[in-house]
Write a protein that holds these residues in place. Structure first.
Motif, PDB file in Angstrom:
ATOM      1  N   ASP A 343      -1.101   8.350   4.107  1.00  0.00           N
ATOM      2  CA  ASP A 343      -1.894   7.891   5.239  1.00  0.00           C
ATOM      3  C   ASP A 343      -1.367   8.412   6.563  1.00  0.00           C
ATOM      4  O   ASP A 343      -0.310   9.041   6.651  1.00  0.00           O
ATOM      5  CB  ASP A 343      -1.927   6.356   5.242  1.00  0.00           C
ATOM      6  CG  ASP A 343      -2.853   5.802   4.180  1.00  0.00           C
ATOM      7  OD1 ASP A 343      -3.917   6.401   3.964  1.00  0.00           O
ATOM      8  OD2 ASP A 343      -2.497   4.782   3.550  1.00  0.00           O
ATOM      9  N   GLN A 361      -9.847   3.618  10.846  1.00  0.00           N
ATOM     10  CA  GLN A 361      -8.998   3.373   9.679  1.00  0.00           C
ATOM     11  C   GLN A 361      -9.903   2.919   8.551  1.00  0.00           C
ATOM     12  O   GLN A 361     -10.240   1.737   8.424  1.00  0.00           O
ATOM     13  CB  GLN A 361      -7.912   2.340   9.965  1.00  0.00           C
ATOM     14  CG  GLN A 361      -6.965   2.160   8.786  1.00  0.00           C
ATOM     15  CD  GLN A 361      -5.767   1.290   9.089  1.00  0.00           C
ATOM     16  OE1 GLN A 361      -5.567   0.856  10.226  1.00  0.00           O
ATOM     17  NE2 GLN A 361      -4.941   1.028   8.090  1.00  0.00           N
ATOM     18  N   THR A 363     -11.202   3.172   4.278  1.00  0.00           N
ATOM     19  CA  THR A 363     -10.639   3.197   2.929  1.00  0.00           C
ATOM     20  C   THR A 363     -10.554   4.636   2.437  1.00  0.00           C
ATOM     21  O   THR A 363     -11.221   5.536   2.967  1.00  0.00           O
ATOM     22  CB  THR A 363     -11.515   2.381   1.982  1.00  0.00           C
ATOM     23  OG1 THR A 363     -12.866   2.871   2.058  1.00  0.00           O
ATOM     24  CG2 THR A 363     -11.504   0.906   2.365  1.00  0.00           C
ATOM     25  N   ARG A 364      -9.726   4.864   1.415  1.00  0.00           N
ATOM     26  CA  ARG A 364      -9.622   6.192   0.816  1.00  0.00           C
ATOM     27  C   ARG A 364     -10.381   6.213  -0.506  1.00  0.00           C
ATOM     28  O   ARG A 364     -10.161   5.365  -1.363  1.00  0.00           O
ATOM     29  CB  ARG A 364      -8.171   6.585   0.568  1.00  0.00           C
ATOM     30  CG  ARG A 364      -8.051   7.931  -0.168  1.00  0.00           C
ATOM     31  CD  ARG A 364      -6.656   8.303  -0.548  1.00  0.00           C
ATOM     32  NE  ARG A 364      -5.962   8.859   0.587  1.00  0.00           N
ATOM     33  CZ  ARG A 364      -5.092   8.187   1.345  1.00  0.00           C
ATOM     34  NH1 ARG A 364      -4.818   6.937   1.056  1.00  0.00           N
ATOM     35  NH2 ARG A 364      -4.506   8.750   2.358  1.00  0.00           N
ATOM     36  N   THR A 374      -5.653   1.349   2.993  1.00  0.00           N
ATOM     37  CA  THR A 374      -4.831   2.323   3.705  1.00  0.00           C
ATOM     38  C   THR A 374      -3.857   1.614   4.637  1.00  0.00           C
ATOM     39  O   THR A 374      -4.151   0.534   5.166  1.00  0.00           O
ATOM     40  CB  THR A 374      -5.698   3.301   4.517  1.00  0.00           C
ATOM     41  OG1 THR A 374      -6.557   2.557   5.397  1.00  0.00           O
ATOM     42  CG2 THR A 374      -6.557   4.154   3.599  1.00  0.00           C
ATOM     43  N   TRP A 376      -1.486   2.576   7.943  1.00  0.00           N
ATOM     44  CA  TRP A 376      -1.085   3.533   8.978  1.00  0.00           C
ATOM     45  C   TRP A 376       0.266   3.123   9.556  1.00  0.00           C
ATOM     46  O   TRP A 376       0.589   1.935   9.640  1.00  0.00           O
ATOM     47  CB  TRP A 376      -2.136   3.583  10.087  1.00  0.00           C
ATOM     48  CG  TRP A 376      -3.413   4.245   9.675  1.00  0.00           C
ATOM     49  CD1 TRP A 376      -3.806   4.615   8.418  1.00  0.00           C
ATOM     50  CD2 TRP A 376      -4.490   4.602  10.545  1.00  0.00           C
ATOM     51  NE1 TRP A 376      -5.045   5.193   8.439  1.00  0.00           N
ATOM     52  CE2 TRP A 376      -5.496   5.204   9.736  1.00  0.00           C
ATOM     53  CE3 TRP A 376      -4.705   4.496  11.918  1.00  0.00           C
ATOM     54  CZ2 TRP A 376      -6.695   5.673  10.273  1.00  0.00           C
ATOM     55  CZ3 TRP A 376      -5.902   4.972  12.442  1.00  0.00           C
ATOM     56  CH2 TRP A 376      -6.887   5.556  11.633  1.00  0.00           C
ATOM     57  N   THR A 461      -2.036  -2.275   7.946  1.00  0.00           N
ATOM     58  CA  THR A 461      -2.696  -2.203   6.644  1.00  0.00           C
ATOM     59  C   THR A 461      -4.063  -2.862   6.724  1.00  0.00           C
ATOM     60  O   THR A 461      -4.169  -4.030   7.119  1.00  0.00           O
ATOM     61  CB  THR A 461      -1.859  -2.891   5.546  1.00  0.00           C
ATOM     62  OG1 THR A 461      -0.578  -2.264   5.460  1.00  0.00           O
ATOM     63  CG2 THR A 461      -2.555  -2.795   4.195  1.00  0.00           C
ATOM     64  N   SER A 465     -10.990  -3.039   0.228  1.00  0.00           N
ATOM     65  CA  SER A 465     -11.256  -1.667  -0.235  1.00  0.00           C
ATOM     66  C   SER A 465     -12.291  -1.620  -1.356  1.00  0.00           C
ATOM     67  O   SER A 465     -12.045  -1.047  -2.418  1.00  0.00           O
ATOM     68  CB  SER A 465      -9.964  -1.013  -0.712  1.00  0.00           C
ATOM     69  OG  SER A 465      -9.362  -1.795  -1.745  1.00  0.00           O
TER      70      SER A 465
END
Length: 485
Positions: A343, A361, A363-364, A374, A376, A461, A465
Motif C-alpha cells: 500500500d 484510499q 480497496t484492492r 488497505t 496507508w 486502515t 472491503s
C-alpha cells in the motif's frame, strides 16, 4: 431524429454527445453499474471506446446557473436557467446532476447523490412541511443559418445574468413565494484567527458564507428541509447576502485554507426589508498547538492529490487534459495497478502529496470477486518528544463510503486501534467520479508516550472491503505539537 447533439454545462465542459441508442445493449456494454456504459458500436464511430455516464457531468450547486443543448441544424439552443439556489438542499457545494445523454436537462432541488442517507428527507408523525422549489427559467434561442452555434451559449449566459438580476420573480401568485420587498439582507466581515499559525487575524478571502436553518456548525451540508442563502466573501472578508426569505437562521461559513466550520454564536431573524449588519466576525479554526507537519490543502476536496490517468479502455475525451481529470471512469481500479504489492507509503518532508498520495484510499481488487482492506502509512520524524504531553492529529475527510477508518501509531496491528470512525458514509463519491462528498473532521489526541524520538509511523486502515467503491477521500491531515511545544 435527434436535433440536439451538443451539450453545454460550462465554458470548459461542453461537447458533442453520444446518442441515447448508443447506450442500448446492442451498441453499448454496461460497466460496474447501469449508469456507466462503454460505447462499443455507437451510431457515430467517433464515440467508440468512450464511457458515457451521467455522473461524469454532475455540478456543484453554486455552479448550476445555466446549462443545456445546442442544435446545429437549425441553430437553436435549449437552456435551463436557475436564477437562485435558495431552494436546493445542502448548500453551495452539494453536487447535482445537470445535463446528460438524452438529450436530458434536469432541474434538481434535492438528491442524495454524494451524500447518501444523511440527506434523506425524514418526517416525524404529524410533522407539517412545505417548500417552494424554483421557479426556473426555460430559454430557447436561435440564430441564422451559417452563424456560429456557440453564440447561443454566450447569449444564454447573458440571459442567465439578466434572470439573476430579476430574482426574486414578481409573477408567482403564491403567498409562499415572497417578493423582493418582503425579503431581507445580511452583511458583515469575516476574519480568521488561527492560533500558532499567525499572530494576526487574516481576512476570510473566498469564504463560503451562508444562512440555513439553525443548527450546529457545519450542519448546513446535511440540511434539506429549509432554504439556504449563500455568497462568497471578497478578498477582505466582506460579505453580503441578499433576498433572504423571512425566518430564523444560523449564519455559517467555511473558509478555504482552514479546517472546520464557523457558526455565528446567535441565531439571525430576518424580517421584511431588514438589513442586518453584523460587523466583524472572527473564526478560530480548531488548533491546539503548532504544526509539526501537514498533508494536503484544507479545502473540503481531494483534488490536490494524485489523480491517475484513466485506463485507455475507459475514457471520456472531454476530460483528457482537463482540470477535472478525476471525472474519468474507473480510476478506483488504478490503485491496485499502481500499488500491486504494497500500500501507499508516504514520508513527510520527502514525499509530494500531489504525486505520492492517491486521491482515494480504496480497496484492492484481489480477483474478479473479492477485495481486500488497505493500510496507508505516514512516516515522520520527531527530533523531540514530550512523553507527558498530548499531541493532536487532525483528520479532515473529503468523502467516505461504507468505510471504517482506523488509526494506529507505530504498530499496524495493535488492538484496539487508537481511533476508529466506525462505519461512516453512503456517499458513493468514488463511483460517481466526484472529488468530494460530505466533509468529516476528526480531532484525535495522541499521547506523547506513544510517540518516539526519531522515526514514527501512523497507520491508516480502511477495514471494509466488500466493494470496489468503499473508501475514504482525505481533505487534509495535520499533526500538531502540544500547546507549549
Amino acid at each position: 431524429m435527434h436535433s440536439f447533439h451538443y451539450m453545454v454545462i460550462a465554458d470548459d465542459r461542453q461537447r458533442y454527445m453520444p446518442l441515447p441508442e448508443d447506450r442500448s445493449p446492442e451498441r453499448g456494454q454496461e460497466l460496474a453499474y447501469p449508469e456507466a456504459v462503454l460505447l462499443v458500436n455507437p451510431v457515430e464511430p467517433e464515440f467508440k471506446g468512450e464511457v458515457d455516464d451521467k455522473y461524469e457531468y454532475s455540478c456543484r450547486s453554486q455552479d448550476i446557473w445555466v446549462h443545456g443543448w445546442i442544435s446545429n441544424k437549425p441553430p437553436v439552443g435549449f437552456w435551463q436557467i436557475s436564477p437562485s439556489m435558495e431552494s436546493r438542499s445542502a448548500g453551495p457545494l452539494k453536487q447535482f446532476l445537470a445535463s446528460h445523454v438524452g438529450p436530458t436537462t434536469l432541474a434538481l432541488f434535492h438528491s442524495v447523490h454524494y451524500s447518501g442517507g444523511d440527506l434523506v428527507l425524514r418526517f416525524k408523525k404529524g410533522e407539517t412541511w412545505k417548500k417552494v422549489f424554483g421557479p426556473i427559467f426555460i430559454y430557447v434561442n436561435s440564430l441564422l443559418e451559417g452563424d456560429d452555434p456557440l453564440q447561443l451559449w454566450q447569449d444564454a449566459k447573458q440571459q442567465m445574468m439578466s434572470q439573476v438580476q430579476d430574482w426574486p420573480y414578481d409573477f408567482p401568485a403564491s403567498e409562499d413565494f415572497p417578493k423582493f420587498e418582503q425579503r431581507g439582507s445580511v452583511s458583515g466581515r469575516l476574519v480568521v484567527h488561527d492560533r500558532y499559525a499567525s499572530n494576526e487575524s487574516k481576512p476570510a478571502d473566498g469564504a463560503y458564507v451562508g444562512l440555513a436553518l439553525p443548527g450546529e456548525a457545519g450542519s448546513w451540508q446535511r440540511e434539506c428541509k429549509g432554504y439556504q442563502f449563500w455568497t462568497r466573501a471578497d478578498e477582505n472578508g466582506n460579505f453580503s447576502i441578499y433576498n433572504i426569505r423571512t425566518g430564523n437562521y444560523s449564519l455559517y461559513a467555511s473558509v478555504p485554507g482552514f479546517i472546520g466550520d464557523y457558526r455565528y454564536d446567535a441565531n439571525i431573524t430576518i424580517t421584511e426589508k431588514s438589513n442586518i449588519e453584523l460587523g466583524d466576525l472572527v473564526y478560530e479554526p480548531p488548533r491546539d498547538g503548532p504544526t509539526l507537519w501537514e498533508i494536503g490543502i484544507p479545502d473540503r476536496s481531494a483534488a490536490e492529490f494524485y489523480v491517475p490517468d484513466p485506463n485507455p479502455k475507459y475514457i471520456n475525451k472531454l476530460y483528457l487534459n482537463h482540470s477535472d481529470r478525476y471525472r474519468q471512469y474507473g480510476l478506483w481500479e488504478r490503485y491496485a495497478e499502481l500499488y500491486p504489492d504494497g500500500d501507499l507509503n508516504y514520508t513527510v518532508n520527502y514525499s509530494n502529496y500531489t504525486k505520492d498520495w492517491f486521491f482515494a484510499q480504496v480497496t484492492r481488487k484481489k480477483d474478479n470477486a473479492t477485495y481486500e482492506a488497505t493500510t496507508w502509512q505516514i512516516n515522520f520524524k520527531l527530533d523531540n518528544v514530550n512523553a507527558t504531553a498530548t499531541y493532536k492529529l487532525r483528520l479532515a475527510l473529503a468523502s467516505a463510503h461504507e468505510s471504517n477508518l482506523q488509526v494506529r501509531i507505530n504498530d499496524p496491528v495493535v488492538k484496539p486501534a487508537l481511533f476508529s470512525t466506525g462505519i461512516i458514509g453512503k456517499e458513493n463519491t468514488i463511483a460517481r467520479h466526484g472529488i468530494y462528498g460530505l466533509y468529516w473532521l476528526y480531532n484525535l489526541d495522541l499521547p506523547g508516550a506513544k510517540l518516539l524520538q526519531g522515526n514514527n509511523i501512523i497507520f491508516l486502515t480502511q477495514t471494509q472491503s466488500t466493494s470496489p467503491f468503499q473508501g475514504i477521500m482525505y481533505d487534509y491531515i495535520r499533526l500538531e505539537g502540544p500547546p507549549d511545544f
